[in-house]
Design an enzyme around this catalytic site. Structure first.
Site, PDB file in Angstrom:
ATOM      1  CG  HIS A  69     -14.838  87.067  -4.558  1.00  0.00           C
ATOM      2  ND1 HIS A  69     -14.512  85.744  -4.683  1.00  0.00           N
ATOM      3  CD2 HIS A  69     -14.171  87.512  -3.472  1.00  0.00           C
ATOM      4  CE1 HIS A  69     -13.660  85.418  -3.733  1.00  0.00           C
ATOM      5  NE2 HIS A  69     -13.442  86.475  -2.979  1.00  0.00           N
ATOM      6  CG  ASP A  96     -17.662 103.592   2.588  1.00  0.00           C
ATOM      7  OD1 ASP A  96     -17.526 103.352   1.369  1.00  0.00           O
ATOM      8  OD2 ASP A  96     -17.307 104.668   3.092  1.00  0.00           O
ATOM      9  CE1 TYR A 135      -4.044 105.016  -1.746  1.00  0.00           C
ATOM     10  CE2 TYR A 135      -6.196 104.053  -1.231  1.00  0.00           C
ATOM     11  CZ  TYR A 135      -5.437 105.103  -1.724  1.00  0.00           C
ATOM     12  OH  TYR A 135      -6.055 106.240  -2.196  1.00  0.00           O
ATOM     13  CE  LYS A 140      -6.718  92.960   1.398  1.00  0.00           C
ATOM     14  NZ  LYS A 140      -7.107  93.677   0.184  1.00  0.00           N
TER      15      LYS A 140
END
Ligand code: IMP
Length: 196
Positions: A13, A70, A151, A172
């Site tokens: 994706h 990362d 989270y 988002k």
């Protein structure tokens, strides 16, 4: 001329998304595409080091330009934990258990400030170029929302009244740490591409 660039991931994706933004001046290859099945060790002490370990592994072993990302959550009152240990904060890779551990460690703490951070390392022509994305926010007392991952249910971005998990994926993806870092990478790559 089409420039080939490896994205050190197997997340289809993420790869399709960046390929569609970059257009046909770049051809994005995944680790699978180049036949790399190694789980590249992320033994660094920072997001920057871990992203660089991944991108430079591909650059060295395959002689190809490569970028890697990362990310993680940094909570001010927990000395920026879970940080690089975000995926396995409790010792295991389980989003729900790791989120509960964060809430438990934050019990009674009034400083709820946190941020998500992404570092992207681009190894191009033997040089490491870094791109950072940060989004500030707070950690909720109680999780809310069921979208996203990690989270997301406890992270409320600054200037919003909902958590990441209550936002649609596209909402988002417009504001996230990862999106900010990716946009910087894309701007850099587009600036380098030959106009056709
Ligand atoms: P990665 O480097 O993108 O794989 O992220 C490492 C870990 O950080 C994930 O397993 C999550 O626990 C956490 N994390 C990173 N980005 C996000 C996010 O956008 N939402 C929630 N958790 C995240």
């Amino acid at each position: 001329m089409i420039q080939e660039l490896v994205f050190a991931t197997n997340n289809k994706h993420k790869t399709e998304e960046i390929q569609s933004i970059l257009g046909n001046q770049f051809k994005i290859l995944t680790l699978t595409d180049i036949g790399c099945t190694v789980d590249i060790p992320e033994t660094g002490n920072s997001f920057e080091e871990n992203a660089t370990l991944k991108s430079s592994y591909v650059a060295e072993h395959y002689r190809l330009d490569c970028f890697a990302d990362d990310s993680g959550l940094e909570i001010e009152a927990l000395n920026n934990e879970p940080g690089i240990y975000s995926a396995r904060y409790s010792g295991i890779k389980d989003d729900q258990i790791n989120l509960e551990l964060v809430l438990q460690k934050m019990e009674g703490l009034t400083n709820r400030k946190a941020r998500f951070k992404t570092m992207i390392s681009l190894m191009k022509n033997g040089k490491n170029i870094l791109f950072e994305g940060v989004i500030n926010g707070t950690i909720r007392q109680v999780p809310a929302g069921d979208h996203g991952f990690g989270y997301d249910p406890v992270f409320e971005p600054l200037d919003y009244t909902v958590t990441f998990a209550q936002m649609s994926m596209s909402e988002k993806n417009r504001i996230s740490h990862r999106a900010i870092a990716m946009q910087k990478l894309i701007a850099f790559l587009k600036g380098q591409a030959n106009p056709s």
